[in-house]
Design a protein around this motif. Structure first.
Motif, PDB file in Angstrom:
ATOM      1  N   ASN A 173      -0.886  -4.712   4.936  1.00  0.00           N
ATOM      2  CA  ASN A 173      -1.846  -5.011   6.008  1.00  0.00           C
ATOM      3  C   ASN A 173      -1.593  -4.184   7.260  1.00  0.00           C
ATOM      4  OD1 ASN A 173      -2.829  -7.022   4.268  1.00  0.00           O
ATOM      5  ND2 ASN A 173      -1.390  -8.512   5.104  1.00  0.00           N
ATOM      6  N   GLN A 174      -1.389  -2.911   7.089  1.00  0.00           N
ATOM      7  CA  GLN A 174      -1.174  -1.969   8.193  1.00  0.00           C
ATOM      8  C   GLN A 174       0.117  -2.212   8.966  1.00  0.00           C
ATOM      9  OE1 GLN A 174      -3.203   0.652   8.301  1.00  0.00           O
ATOM     10  NE2 GLN A 174      -4.316  -0.283   6.609  1.00  0.00           N
ATOM     11  N   GLU A 175       1.019  -3.067   8.465  1.00  0.00           N
ATOM     12  CA  GLU A 175       2.307  -3.314   9.120  1.00  0.00           C
ATOM     13  C   GLU A 175       3.426  -2.864   8.203  1.00  0.00           C
ATOM     14  OE1 GLU A 175       1.680  -7.072  12.048  1.00  0.00           O
ATOM     15  OE2 GLU A 175       2.071  -7.542   9.949  1.00  0.00           O
ATOM     16  N   TYR A 176       4.403  -2.187   8.782  1.00  0.00           N
ATOM     17  CA  TYR A 176       5.528  -1.663   8.014  1.00  0.00           C
ATOM     18  C   TYR A 176       6.774  -2.475   8.337  1.00  0.00           C
ATOM     19  CZ  TYR A 176       8.570   1.801   5.862  1.00  0.00           C
ATOM     20  OH  TYR A 176       9.475   2.438   5.059  1.00  0.00           O
ATOM     21  N   PHE A 177       7.411  -3.046   7.321  1.00  0.00           N
ATOM     22  CA  PHE A 177       8.631  -3.829   7.495  1.00  0.00           C
ATOM     23  C   PHE A 177       9.610  -3.493   6.385  1.00  0.00           C
ATOM     24  CE2 PHE A 177       5.586  -6.734   9.573  1.00  0.00           C
ATOM     25  CZ  PHE A 177       6.238  -6.938  10.776  1.00  0.00           C
ATOM     26  N   SER A 231       0.838  -1.198   0.000  1.00  0.00           N
ATOM     27  CA  SER A 231       0.000   0.000   0.000  1.00  0.00           C
ATOM     28  C   SER A 231       0.875   1.250   0.000  1.00  0.00           C
ATOM     29  CB  SER A 231      -0.941  -0.001   1.206  1.00  0.00           C
ATOM     30  OG  SER A 231      -0.224  -0.109   2.413  1.00  0.00           O
ATOM     31  N   LYS A 232       2.065   1.149   0.588  1.00  0.00           N
ATOM     32  CA  LYS A 232       3.066   2.221   0.602  1.00  0.00           C
ATOM     33  C   LYS A 232       4.428   1.556   0.598  1.00  0.00           C
ATOM     34  CE  LYS A 232       1.685   6.334   3.118  1.00  0.00           C
ATOM     35  NZ  LYS A 232       1.719   7.025   4.385  1.00  0.00           N
ATOM     36  N   TYR A 233       5.390   2.182  -0.083  1.00  0.00           N
ATOM     37  CA  TYR A 233       6.754   1.649  -0.049  1.00  0.00           C
ATOM     38  C   TYR A 233       7.757   2.746  -0.376  1.00  0.00           C
ATOM     39  CZ  TYR A 233       6.436   1.579  -5.148  1.00  0.00           C
ATOM     40  OH  TYR A 233       6.274   1.926  -6.460  1.00  0.00           O
ATOM     41  N   ARG A 234       8.995   2.504   0.038  1.00  0.00           N
ATOM     42  CA  ARG A 234      10.104   3.398  -0.273  1.00  0.00           C
ATOM     43  C   ARG A 234      11.310   2.528  -0.610  1.00  0.00           C
ATOM     44  NH1 ARG A 234      14.415   5.865   2.512  1.00  0.00           N
ATOM     45  NH2 ARG A 234      13.796   4.922   4.466  1.00  0.00           N
TER      46      ARG A 234
END
Length: 196
Positions: free
Chosen positions: A164-168, A118-121
């Motif tokens: 899924n609302q988790e950032y790793f 959903s978001k990434y860098r």
């Protein structure tokens, strides 16, 4: 009857948890002295180390294996040369930027990332020259140090991504066409040297 159902449920849950954990391959990197690096590996790349700057040696351990890595800067490029425990060459990686990738390949990679997160860098991109069966090691080394774009290379991306609302942090491998090969969660850097 209830105990059998509970036992079956327990084993199903145990299996699901185990299979989920097995997909995460956690890796730690430790800096080591040159004397602790496999001698065969140093002999193999010694001529390429001439003129190299900021040469550092590392030992990587994860749940499946141990490997060794030499990192250095040469001809304005950052190299990472990885070996197995016995000193056999596994791959050579060069730190690159988005503009260094072929546009079709980069578009395919971005399409995968947009679909998967959903978001990434994107934190880091490495052009990887893996050793191939039947190919001479010297040819792989020569191709890597000439920075050739070949059909056999891979691209390894380190990204920070939200699912899924988790950032790793994730390590994702793509082939030369931008096709997905594998993904694994990445541990944060090792800060054992910091004293509190």
């Amino acid at each position: 009857m209830k105990t059998r159902i509970l036992q079956a449920l327990f084993f199903i849950l145990l299996f699901c948890c185990y299979s989920t954990i097995a997909q995460n391959k956690y890796e730690r990197e430790y800096r080591i002295k040159k004397s602790q690096f496999p001698e065969e590996a140093i002999i193999l790349i010694s001529e390429k180390l001439e003129g190299a700057k900021r040469l550092k040696f590392y030992k990587e351990t994860d749940s499946a294996k141990t490997s060794f890595e030499a990192k250095f800067k040469k001809d304005r490029l950052w190299y990472s040369v990885e070996f197995d425990e016995s000193g056999k060459l596994e791959d050579i990686e060069i730190l690159v930027k988005e503009v260094d990738l072929p546009s079709d390949t980069y578009s395919a990679i971005l399409k995968y990332l947009d679909k998967s997160f959903s978001k990434y860098r994107i934190k880091k991109i490495q052009q990887q020259y893996p050793t191939n069966e039947g190919e001479e090691l010297n040819k792989t080394i020569k191709n890597a140090f000439q920075n050739l774009i070949l059909p056999s290379i891979n691209y390894e991306l380190i990204i920070g991504g939200k699912k899924n609302q988790e950032y790793f942090d994730y390590e994702i491998l793509f082939d030369s066409q931008g096709n997905f090969i594998r993904i694994r969660k990445s541990l944060p850097p090792n800060y054992d040297h910091v004293l509190y």
